[in-house]
Design a protein around this motif. Structure first.
Motif, PDB file in Angstrom:
ATOM      1  N   VAL A   3      68.067 -13.880  24.875  1.00 32.68           N
ATOM      2  CA  VAL A   3      69.099 -15.105  23.435  1.00 32.68           C
ATOM      3  C   VAL A   3      70.210 -14.873  23.187  1.00 32.68           C
ATOM      4  O   VAL A   3      70.945 -15.983  23.422  1.00 32.68           O
ATOM      5  N   ILE A   4      70.516 -13.830  23.956  1.00 34.15           N
ATOM      6  CA  ILE A   4      71.853 -12.890  22.983  1.00 34.15           C
ATOM      7  C   ILE A   4      73.035 -13.536  24.590  1.00 34.15           C
ATOM      8  O   ILE A   4      73.694 -13.926  23.958  1.00 34.15           O
ATOM      9  N   SER A   5      71.869 -13.835  26.109  1.00 32.67           N
ATOM     10  CA  SER A   5      73.068 -14.063  26.636  1.00 32.67           C
ATOM     11  C   SER A   5      72.871 -15.437  26.560  1.00 32.67           C
ATOM     12  O   SER A   5      74.455 -16.380  26.820  1.00 32.67           O
ATOM     13  N   VAL A   6      72.367 -16.493  26.660  1.00 35.72           N
ATOM     14  CA  VAL A   6      72.340 -18.407  26.118  1.00 35.72           C
ATOM     15  C   VAL A   6      73.132 -18.734  24.972  1.00 35.72           C
ATOM     16  O   VAL A   6      73.836 -19.048  25.024  1.00 35.72           O
ATOM     17  N   ILE A   7      73.011 -17.974  24.021  1.00 35.80           N
ATOM     18  CA  ILE A   7      73.567 -17.797  22.924  1.00 35.80           C
ATOM     19  C   ILE A   7      75.086 -18.285  22.829  1.00 35.80           C
ATOM     20  O   ILE A   7      76.477 -18.656  23.045  1.00 35.80           O
ATOM     21  N   GLY A   8      75.326 -16.640  24.064  1.00 32.44           N
ATOM     22  CA  GLY A   8      77.076 -16.768  24.274  1.00 32.44           C
ATOM     23  C   GLY A   8      77.584 -17.565  25.324  1.00 32.44           C
ATOM     24  O   GLY A   8      78.517 -18.420  25.173  1.00 32.44           O
ATOM     25  N   MET A   9      76.098 -18.231  25.968  1.00 32.43           N
ATOM     26  CA  MET A   9      77.187 -19.289  27.407  1.00 32.43           C
ATOM     27  C   MET A   9      77.727 -20.405  26.138  1.00 32.43           C
ATOM     28  O   MET A   9      77.965 -21.341  26.262  1.00 32.43           O
ATOM     29  N   VAL A  10      76.471 -20.693  25.152  1.00 34.81           N
ATOM     30  CA  VAL A  10      76.528 -22.363  24.154  1.00 34.81           C
ATOM     31  C   VAL A  10      77.894 -21.717  23.918  1.00 34.81           C
ATOM     32  O   VAL A  10      78.376 -22.761  23.352  1.00 34.81           O
ATOM     33  N   LEU A  11      77.689 -19.992  23.210  1.00 31.93           N
ATOM     34  CA  LEU A  11      79.595 -20.255  21.984  1.00 31.93           C
ATOM     35  C   LEU A  11      80.384 -20.576  23.648  1.00 31.93           C
ATOM     36  O   LEU A  11      81.485 -21.279  22.989  1.00 31.93           O
ATOM     37  N   ALA A  12      80.510 -19.972  24.550  1.00 35.86           N
ATOM     38  CA  ALA A  12      81.778 -19.973  25.451  1.00 35.86           C
ATOM     39  C   ALA A  12      81.578 -21.516  25.998  1.00 35.86           C
ATOM     40  O   ALA A  12      82.782 -22.339  25.815  1.00 35.86           O
TER      41      ALA A  12
ATOM     42  N   PHE B 236      83.575 -21.892  31.697  1.00 38.75           N
ATOM     43  CA  PHE B 236      83.571 -20.868  31.029  1.00 38.75           C
ATOM     44  C   PHE B 236      82.362 -20.462  30.420  1.00 38.75           C
ATOM     45  O   PHE B 236      81.628 -19.262  30.654  1.00 38.75           O
ATOM     46  N   SER B 237      80.601 -21.397  30.849  1.00 39.81           N
ATOM     47  CA  SER B 237      79.660 -20.754  30.482  1.00 39.81           C
ATOM     48  C   SER B 237      79.201 -20.099  31.612  1.00 39.81           C
ATOM     49  O   SER B 237      77.854 -19.846  31.812  1.00 39.81           O
TER      50      SER B 237
ATOM     51  N   ALA C  49      78.847 -13.282  34.126  1.00 44.11           N
ATOM     52  CA  ALA C  49      78.683 -12.336  32.992  1.00 44.11           C
ATOM     53  C   ALA C  49      77.401 -10.755  32.783  1.00 44.11           C
ATOM     54  O   ALA C  49      77.024 -10.003  32.838  1.00 44.11           O
ATOM     55  N   GLY C  50      76.846 -12.111  32.099  1.00 40.81           N
ATOM     56  CA  GLY C  50      75.534 -11.561  31.797  1.00 40.81           C
ATOM     57  C   GLY C  50      74.581 -10.978  32.710  1.00 40.81           C
ATOM     58  O   GLY C  50      74.268 -10.116  32.508  1.00 40.81           O
ATOM     59  N   VAL C  51      74.278 -11.643  34.160  1.00 36.85           N
ATOM     60  CA  VAL C  51      74.047 -11.670  34.755  1.00 36.85           C
ATOM     61  C   VAL C  51      74.320  -9.713  35.323  1.00 36.85           C
ATOM     62  O   VAL C  51      73.173  -9.052  35.867  1.00 36.85           O
ATOM     63  N   ILE C  52      75.930  -9.860  35.792  1.00 39.48           N
ATOM     64  CA  ILE C  52      76.377  -7.949  36.113  1.00 39.48           C
ATOM     65  C   ILE C  52      75.539  -7.474  34.684  1.00 39.48           C
ATOM     66  O   ILE C  52      75.908  -6.165  35.177  1.00 39.48           O
ATOM     67  N   TYR C  53      75.982  -7.251  33.546  1.00 42.51           N
ATOM     68  CA  TYR C  53      76.011  -6.815  32.423  1.00 42.51           C
ATOM     69  C   TYR C  53      74.004  -5.889  32.811  1.00 42.51           C
ATOM     70  O   TYR C  53      73.394  -4.817  32.941  1.00 42.51           O
ATOM     71  N   VAL C  54      73.183  -7.232  33.116  1.00 46.54           N
ATOM     72  CA  VAL C  54      71.647  -6.476  33.247  1.00 46.54           C
ATOM     73  C   VAL C  54      71.941  -5.645  34.757  1.00 46.54           C
ATOM     74  O   VAL C  54      71.172  -4.515  35.118  1.00 46.54           O
TER      75      VAL C  54
END
Length: 56
Positions: free
Chosen positions: A7-16, A37-38, A44-49
């Motif tokens: 959920v945090i990753s999707v919210i980050g993508m929408v904001l970006a 940007f998205s 970045a989210g995938v690499i973090y996970v």
């Protein structure tokens, strides 16, 4: 907890995407910048996970 990360990753993508849209509007390429940007935020989210696996 895995859902929370998603959920945090999707919210980050929408904001970006929204930020990229307005940033790109100033440059004359709003949708291209929003997509760029998205995608960068999604990678970045995938690499973090992948770098931070859950230990059970």
């Amino acid at each position: 907890m895995d859902r929370f990360r998603t959920v945090i990753s999707v919210i980050g993508m929408v904001l970006a995407g929204v930020i990229g849209y307005y940033f790109g509007a100033a440059l004359g390429e709003s949708m291209g910048c929003a997509i760029l940007f998205s995608v960068i935020t999604g990678f970045a989210g995938v690499i973090y996970v992948l770098d931070n696996p859950r230990k059970q």
